[in-house]
Design an enzyme around this catalytic site. Sequence first.
Site, PDB file in Angstrom:
ATOM      1  N   GLY A   1     -37.737 -43.837  38.237  1.00 33.62           N
ATOM      2  CA  GLY A   1     -36.544 -43.830  39.086  1.00 33.62           C
ATOM      3  C   GLY A   1     -35.909 -45.190  39.079  1.00 33.62           C
TER       4      GLY A   1
ATOM      5  N   THR B   1     -38.021 -42.761  32.068  1.00 39.95           N
ATOM      6  CA  THR B   1     -39.365 -43.338  31.979  1.00 39.95           C
ATOM      7  C   THR B   1     -40.419 -42.249  31.811  1.00 39.95           C
ATOM      8  OG1 THR B   1     -38.665 -45.122  33.393  1.00 39.95           O
ATOM      9  CG2 THR B   1     -41.021 -44.673  33.372  1.00 39.95           C
TER      10      THR B   1
ATOM     11  N   ASP C   1     -39.887 -51.402  37.444  1.00 38.47           N
ATOM     12  CA  ASP C   1     -41.159 -51.234  38.147  1.00 38.47           C
ATOM     13  C   ASP C   1     -42.308 -50.803  37.239  1.00 38.47           C
ATOM     14  OD1 ASP C   1     -39.663 -48.771  37.889  1.00 38.47           O
ATOM     15  OD2 ASP C   1     -41.259 -47.830  39.062  1.00 38.47           O
TER      16      ASP C   1
END
Lengths: 331, 331
Positions: free
Chosen positions: B247, B195, B226
């Site tokens: 993560g 990401t 997320d």
Amino acid sequence: MSRPRLLALLCLGLIAPAHASEPRPLAIAIHGGAGVIDPAKMTPAHAASYRAGLAAALDAGYAILERGGSSLDAVTAAVRTMEDDPQFNAGRGAVLNHDGDAELDAAIMDGHGPRAGAVAGVRHVKNPIELARLVMEKSPHVLLVAEGAEEFALEQGAVLVPREYFRTAARIRELEEARRRAGELKAAAPGPTGTVGAVALDRAGHLAAATSTGGLTDKHRGRVGDSPIVGAGTYADDDSCAVSGTGQGEFFIRQVVAYDICALVKYRRLTLAQAVRELIHEKLRRTGGEGGVIAVDRYGNIAMDFNSVGMFRGARDSRGRRDIAMYRDAQ
Amino acid sequence: MSRPRLLALLCLGLIAPAHASEPRPLAIAIHGGAGVIDPAKMTPAHAASYRAGLAAALDAGYAILERGGSSLDAVTAAVRTMEDDPQFNAGRGAVLNHDGDAELDAAIMDGHGPRAGAVAGVRHVKNPIELARLVMEKSPHVLLVAEGAEEFALEQGAVLVPREYFRTAARIRELEEARRRAGELKAAAPGPTGTVGAVALDRAGHLAAATSTGGLTDKHRGRVGDSPIVGAGTYADDDSCAVSGTGQGEFFIRQVVAYDICALVKYRRLTLAQAVRELIHEKLRRTGGEGGVIAVDRYGNIAMDFNSVGMFRGARDSRGRRDIAMYRDAQ
């Protein structure tokens, strides 16, 4: 009865006298949306029908707590009951999007873990709250959306229904009216909705929260509100509290409303009622956001507050409280 | 030059002496993913290439801040630069889902307001971060997903590309390898990803955060992590801080990581570095979650921390700091 369960009961019997005066509290609260119906337009027949729907959901959840079931099962049952009731904007009777389809969002969170599961933008799932729970329990993920979520529903054997199941005559009329008014509404913020939700505390001290919604009438396809967003419309953590929100979802997302209430309880040691008041009457109002929340903490305190005209709601606990209300003054 | 701008500059000239010794700080931090590549397998050529990619994004963002641009423009430029660089798991070069498609998520948040926009599950949008910004600026919504988000992209004239644009040879190889190992991985939690994200503070004191990702290789269609979730992977508020995470997304969602860092700063008066450490090394680690965050506060303090093997990252500020690093010890 299994031997471990029998032993557990015997042990409970032995230690019961010390705790007899103060058994561990049970509590559940539900909502069926905020600011949905102008009280001036609410007929007695409508009011009675909404009250009956809320009572059915409240008692379905509380019955599970009372027989020693989990808060997770209690909030699932309460929300499923309202999803199946076409009066509420969730499951059958959900409002329709711009294309005339129901597009459903739901989330569930288990304060023990905590664990969470959510779905957004599903169009053929009879009970989105059950699919959210399957995401939590049967996948490594928290959030599945749109067709991918429906593929998962198929893989898990969840009940799928054709789009007509959701398209009630009342919602089709509402959509047509919204389309007529589309010009004047285009610039306005999305209005409050009849989202449903539940929060509960069980005998084991675990908290849970669940929320389910059809979102906004005439919404843009793919629009996701706060309900399926962990921290925004739904949150539970055994260390602090459980919250389910209803209102203008975009405001709830930007303000991380559900988690912020728990953060105020954890970090600033506010009572649950103070934290809820701070969010609804200060922070949300300051930005122009309308809506309300229900919340319960690990001591069984229930808080229900809103800055909209009303919030359909109910609360029941092991201290004997059982009430259903729609507007201010517990009406 | 417009008259108001000229006047403003003249006024600045008059009051400048009082502030000359301490101009308002500028700061930007970026990440290109956590725990992506085992340092033992990182060749010098690869390392140089990643460093160059990070430096390009960092400097693109900082150049905007330096010429008086907004933090919102700075984080958009930094993230777009990494989206266009196929080394990173965002935009071109995003990892492929189980069906062999890139499914992209992104969010942007302007601490001034605050305002936010996000998209999830888009498959034909060249720069998801720009679409997230269009959601924030051109719609009343915060989150649009899947085909509804792509319809919005068409309505807004965003650049759409065929699926092959995203399917680089390296990502197709990775997907094939992941599918071969699918049996052994099925039960495991999703691994960390590459990401990308950026956070910045501008001359006007406004904070902003942006995050963009392709999620997990071989992920279930419709899985959302997320990154596009306000409060989880992305958050900004001028009153506290701006955060972007990378993560294991499911852990970041359940723990509301990005907002929790800001809540610790606001409510418990932790420094930014303390709050970041608490989340990454205590709360996240306690649940087994792997990853890292970059964060900046309104004083221009930058915190970058991770509990994974490494986190590709860079930081630059008006005090002269400019560094790029991939593993511990600022290497």
